[in-house]
Write a protein that holds these residues in place. Structure first.
Motif, PDB file in Angstrom:
ATOM      1  N   PRO A 200     -39.365  12.670  -9.825  1.00  0.00           N
ATOM      2  CA  PRO A 200     -39.460  13.347  -8.211  1.00  0.00           C
ATOM      3  C   PRO A 200     -40.486  12.911  -7.479  1.00  0.00           C
ATOM      4  CG  PRO A 200     -39.982  14.742  -9.837  1.00  0.00           C
ATOM      5  CD  PRO A 200     -39.576  13.699 -10.770  1.00  0.00           C
ATOM      6  N   ALA A 201     -40.128  13.025  -6.261  1.00  0.00           N
ATOM      7  CA  ALA A 201     -41.303  12.667  -5.411  1.00  0.00           C
ATOM      8  C   ALA A 201     -42.308  13.748  -5.023  1.00  0.00           C
ATOM      9  CB  ALA A 201     -40.565  11.966  -4.057  1.00  0.00           C
ATOM     10  N   SER A 202     -41.793  14.976  -5.254  1.00  0.00           N
ATOM     11  CA  SER A 202     -42.769  16.127  -4.884  1.00  0.00           C
ATOM     12  C   SER A 202     -42.489  17.238  -6.008  1.00  0.00           C
ATOM     13  CB  SER A 202     -42.340  16.744  -3.479  1.00  0.00           C
ATOM     14  OG  SER A 202     -41.003  17.180  -3.590  1.00  0.00           O
ATOM     15  N   PRO A 203     -43.334  18.216  -6.032  1.00  0.00           N
ATOM     16  CA  PRO A 203     -43.212  19.465  -6.749  1.00  0.00           C
ATOM     17  C   PRO A 203     -41.736  20.187  -6.400  1.00  0.00           C
ATOM     18  CG  PRO A 203     -45.476  19.359  -6.148  1.00  0.00           C
ATOM     19  CD  PRO A 203     -44.673  18.436  -5.239  1.00  0.00           C
ATOM     20  N   GLN A 204     -41.467  20.419  -5.168  1.00  0.00           N
ATOM     21  CA  GLN A 204     -40.537  20.895  -4.727  1.00  0.00           C
ATOM     22  C   GLN A 204     -39.041  20.261  -5.228  1.00  0.00           C
ATOM     23  OE1 GLN A 204     -42.849  19.836  -2.726  1.00  0.00           O
ATOM     24  NE2 GLN A 204     -43.581  21.642  -1.636  1.00  0.00           N
ATOM     25  N   GLU A 205     -39.274  18.906  -5.069  1.00  0.00           N
ATOM     26  CA  GLU A 205     -37.899  18.152  -5.783  1.00  0.00           C
ATOM     27  C   GLU A 205     -37.633  18.257  -7.313  1.00  0.00           C
ATOM     28  OE1 GLU A 205     -35.916  13.665  -6.108  1.00  0.00           O
ATOM     29  OE2 GLU A 205     -38.025  14.002  -5.036  1.00  0.00           O
ATOM     30  N   ALA A 206     -38.956  18.617  -7.932  1.00  0.00           N
ATOM     31  CA  ALA A 206     -39.101  18.657  -9.281  1.00  0.00           C
ATOM     32  C   ALA A 206     -38.261  19.890  -9.800  1.00  0.00           C
ATOM     33  CB  ALA A 206     -40.579  18.494  -9.982  1.00  0.00           C
ATOM     34  N   VAL A 207     -38.851  20.887  -8.979  1.00  0.00           N
ATOM     35  CA  VAL A 207     -38.192  22.079  -9.469  1.00  0.00           C
ATOM     36  C   VAL A 207     -36.805  22.310  -8.986  1.00  0.00           C
ATOM     37  CG1 VAL A 207     -38.202  24.797  -8.795  1.00  0.00           C
ATOM     38  CG2 VAL A 207     -40.381  23.389  -9.092  1.00  0.00           C
ATOM     39  N   ARG A 208     -36.216  21.538  -8.044  1.00  0.00           N
ATOM     40  CA  ARG A 208     -34.835  21.792  -7.662  1.00  0.00           C
ATOM     41  C   ARG A 208     -34.315  20.961  -8.439  1.00  0.00           C
ATOM     42  NH1 ARG A 208     -31.704  17.895  -5.862  1.00  0.00           N
ATOM     43  NH2 ARG A 208     -33.365  16.630  -5.161  1.00  0.00           N
ATOM     44  N   ILE A 209     -34.574  19.989  -9.313  1.00  0.00           N
ATOM     45  CA  ILE A 209     -33.752  19.206 -10.280  1.00  0.00           C
ATOM     46  C   ILE A 209     -33.712  19.932 -11.502  1.00  0.00           C
ATOM     47  CG2 ILE A 209     -33.936  17.156 -12.141  1.00  0.00           C
ATOM     48  CD1 ILE A 209     -35.410  15.756  -9.560  1.00  0.00           C
ATOM     49  N   MET A 210     -34.704  20.648 -11.850  1.00  0.00           N
ATOM     50  CA  MET A 210     -34.729  21.513 -12.977  1.00  0.00           C
ATOM     51  C   MET A 210     -33.595  22.742 -12.814  1.00  0.00           C
ATOM     52  SD  MET A 210     -36.122  21.780 -16.318  1.00  0.00           S
ATOM     53  CE  MET A 210     -37.882  20.910 -15.984  1.00  0.00           C
ATOM     54  N   TYR A 211     -33.563  23.143 -11.628  1.00  0.00           N
ATOM     55  CA  TYR A 211     -32.583  24.566 -11.526  1.00  0.00           C
ATOM     56  C   TYR A 211     -31.234  23.774 -11.223  1.00  0.00           C
ATOM     57  CZ  TYR A 211     -35.950  28.421 -11.138  1.00  0.00           C
ATOM     58  OH  TYR A 211     -36.992  29.118 -11.719  1.00  0.00           O
ATOM     59  N   GLU A 212     -31.048  22.605 -10.847  1.00  0.00           N
ATOM     60  CA  GLU A 212     -29.595  22.164 -10.419  1.00  0.00           C
ATOM     61  C   GLU A 212     -28.940  21.451 -11.688  1.00  0.00           C
ATOM     62  OE1 GLU A 212     -29.807  19.918  -6.844  1.00  0.00           O
ATOM     63  OE2 GLU A 212     -29.959  21.887  -5.531  1.00  0.00           O
ATOM     64  N   GLN A 213     -29.655  20.746 -12.604  1.00  0.00           N
ATOM     65  CA  GLN A 213     -29.222  19.777 -13.481  1.00  0.00           C
ATOM     66  C   GLN A 213     -28.780  20.704 -14.713  1.00  0.00           C
ATOM     67  OE1 GLN A 213     -29.102  16.620 -13.211  1.00  0.00           O
ATOM     68  NE2 GLN A 213     -28.620  15.984 -15.285  1.00  0.00           N
TER      69      GLN A 213
ATOM     70  N   SER B  75     -42.065  17.821 -30.825  1.00  0.00           N
ATOM     71  CA  SER B  75     -40.875  18.800 -30.474  1.00  0.00           C
ATOM     72  C   SER B  75     -39.955  18.427 -31.462  1.00  0.00           C
ATOM     73  CB  SER B  75     -40.329  18.983 -29.362  1.00  0.00           C
ATOM     74  OG  SER B  75     -39.225  19.953 -29.252  1.00  0.00           O
ATOM     75  N   PRO B  76     -39.295  19.153 -32.392  1.00  0.00           N
ATOM     76  CA  PRO B  76     -38.183  18.773 -33.378  1.00  0.00           C
ATOM     77  C   PRO B  76     -36.892  18.612 -32.412  1.00  0.00           C
ATOM     78  CG  PRO B  76     -38.810  20.988 -33.775  1.00  0.00           C
ATOM     79  CD  PRO B  76     -39.831  20.476 -32.892  1.00  0.00           C
ATOM     80  N   GLU B  77     -36.874  19.172 -31.240  1.00  0.00           N
ATOM     81  CA  GLU B  77     -35.439  19.154 -30.705  1.00  0.00           C
ATOM     82  C   GLU B  77     -35.902  18.607 -29.191  1.00  0.00           C
ATOM     83  OE1 GLU B  77     -33.336  22.922 -30.873  1.00  0.00           O
ATOM     84  OE2 GLU B  77     -33.285  22.892 -32.986  1.00  0.00           O
ATOM     85  N   TRP B  78     -35.316  17.568 -28.714  1.00  0.00           N
ATOM     86  CA  TRP B  78     -35.779  17.244 -27.359  1.00  0.00           C
ATOM     87  C   TRP B  78     -34.805  17.803 -26.401  1.00  0.00           C
ATOM     88  CZ3 TRP B  78     -38.319  12.147 -26.143  1.00  0.00           C
ATOM     89  CH2 TRP B  78     -39.364  11.831 -26.742  1.00  0.00           C
ATOM     90  N   PRO B  79     -35.434  17.716 -25.090  1.00  0.00           N
ATOM     91  CA  PRO B  79     -34.418  18.366 -24.194  1.00  0.00           C
ATOM     92  C   PRO B  79     -33.264  17.571 -23.768  1.00  0.00           C
ATOM     93  CG  PRO B  79     -36.623  17.622 -23.106  1.00  0.00           C
ATOM     94  CD  PRO B  79     -36.752  17.603 -24.600  1.00  0.00           C
ATOM     95  N   ASP B  80     -32.254  17.869 -22.888  1.00  0.00           N
ATOM     96  CA  ASP B  80     -31.134  17.125 -22.051  1.00  0.00           C
ATOM     97  C   ASP B  80     -31.944  15.955 -21.061  1.00  0.00           C
ATOM     98  OD1 ASP B  80     -29.018  18.277 -23.933  1.00  0.00           O
ATOM     99  OD2 ASP B  80     -29.650  20.180 -22.688  1.00  0.00           O
ATOM    100  N   PHE B  81     -32.810  16.684 -20.424  1.00  0.00           N
ATOM    101  CA  PHE B  81     -33.332  15.783 -19.578  1.00  0.00           C
ATOM    102  C   PHE B  81     -34.850  15.880 -19.199  1.00  0.00           C
ATOM    103  CE2 PHE B  81     -31.738  19.772 -17.259  1.00  0.00           C
ATOM    104  CZ  PHE B  81     -32.916  19.823 -16.315  1.00  0.00           C
TER     105      PHE B  81
END
Length: 279
Positions: free
Chosen positions: A9-22, A38-44
């Motif tokens: 992302p280009a900004s913290p706001q975009e980072a949070v938006r991705i985290m909530y929408e994805q 981590s033994p389990e990796w995230p989806d994104f």
């Protein structure tokens, strides 16, 4: 295990938006030292390393970007001069040089482990956490950030930065840590801060890690010291009160009884060193 989806992302706001929408389980990536283990990796993964690495001195406070590395904290002279070397002492004993070059202060806090090294000095310095949520930013004291072992108040929100009010001139601080080996995860750590006037303690801050479900402040010990002479007897009583504040567990690193006793010993030692008395 490979990363499945990577966002930059280009900004913290975009980072949070991705985290909530994805869809799926995501993770913010700054240093990645916890994620790689981590033994389990995230989806994104959402990369924030280039967004939040600023170190700045503003009016009456110091600001640490959540993605600032431990190595940069160790080298930041303005911080060392303001806090009597407290954060620098913590940083220099943190893991190995390779990890210090990658790991971040924000990641250490966001992991919310009871033994997090930077939690105790930042608690002693009365840090404030600035958090980015979908609806905007909010600021909370660090004491309110931890919710339990590996749990914080963050949902998919993002820790942006840590604000430190500038301590009074002449403040004295100390950070002590016991681990199985140098640079190891703390069996117990303690950070102390004293403001003195004519050999009388005007203000005391005592924080302990790895001795309760979250890093804690020893409030009763702090209140006891305020306004009292800096005598050995008063220091010992404060250390005893710190021991009463802890709720340790037994694990592979130490027994609960050992941690309880060492809470007193390290608190006393740290306070005495603040006073220039070798212990």
């Amino acid at each position: 295990m490979a990363v499945k989806v990577f966002f930059n992302p280009a900004s913290p706001q975009e980072a949070v938006r991705i985290m909530y929408e994805q869809p799926g389980q995501g993770a913010y990536l700054a240093g990645g030292t916890d994620l790689l283990c981590s033994p389990e990796w995230p989806d994104f993964v959402v990369n924030i390393r280039g967004l939040l690495a600023t170190l700045a001195q503003e009016a009456g406070e110091l600001v640490i970007g959540a993605a600032a590395t431990i190595s940069r904290i160790a080298a930041w002279q303005a911080l060392s001069e303001a806090d009597d070397g407290l954060m620098q002492s913590c940083a220099r004993g943190f893991a190995s040089e390779q990890i210090r070059n990658m790991a971040t202060v924000g990641g250490n806090l966001a992991s919310a482990v009871p033994s997090a090294d930077f939690a105790t000095p930042l608690l002693a310095l009365e840090a404030q956490c600035v958090i980015q949520a979908p609806e905007g930013q909010r600021t909370i004291p660090l004491e309110g950030f931890f919710a339990g072992p590996h749990q914080s108040v963050l949902d998919r929100e993002l820790l942006l930065k840590i604000r430190l009010p500038l301590p009074s001139a002449g403040v004295r601080t100390e950070f002590l840590k016991i681990g199985r080996n140098p640079g190891d995860i703390a069996t117990i750590n303690v950070a102390t801060l004293l403001e003195l006037e004519c050999d009388k303690i005007q203000k005391a801050r005592i924080a302990l890690g790895a001795v309760a479900p979250t890093p804690i402040r020893a409030y009763a010990a702090e209140e006891f010291l305020a306004g009292k002479p800096a005598s050995d007897e008063n220091i010992q009583r404060a250390a005893d009160l710190a021991r009463e504040a802890v709720q340790p567990i037994s694990d592979q690193r130490a027994s609960a009884d050992y941690r309880r006793q060492m809470s007193m010993v390290l608190t006393r030692r740290a306070l005495q060193r603040c006073l220039g008395r070798n212990q």
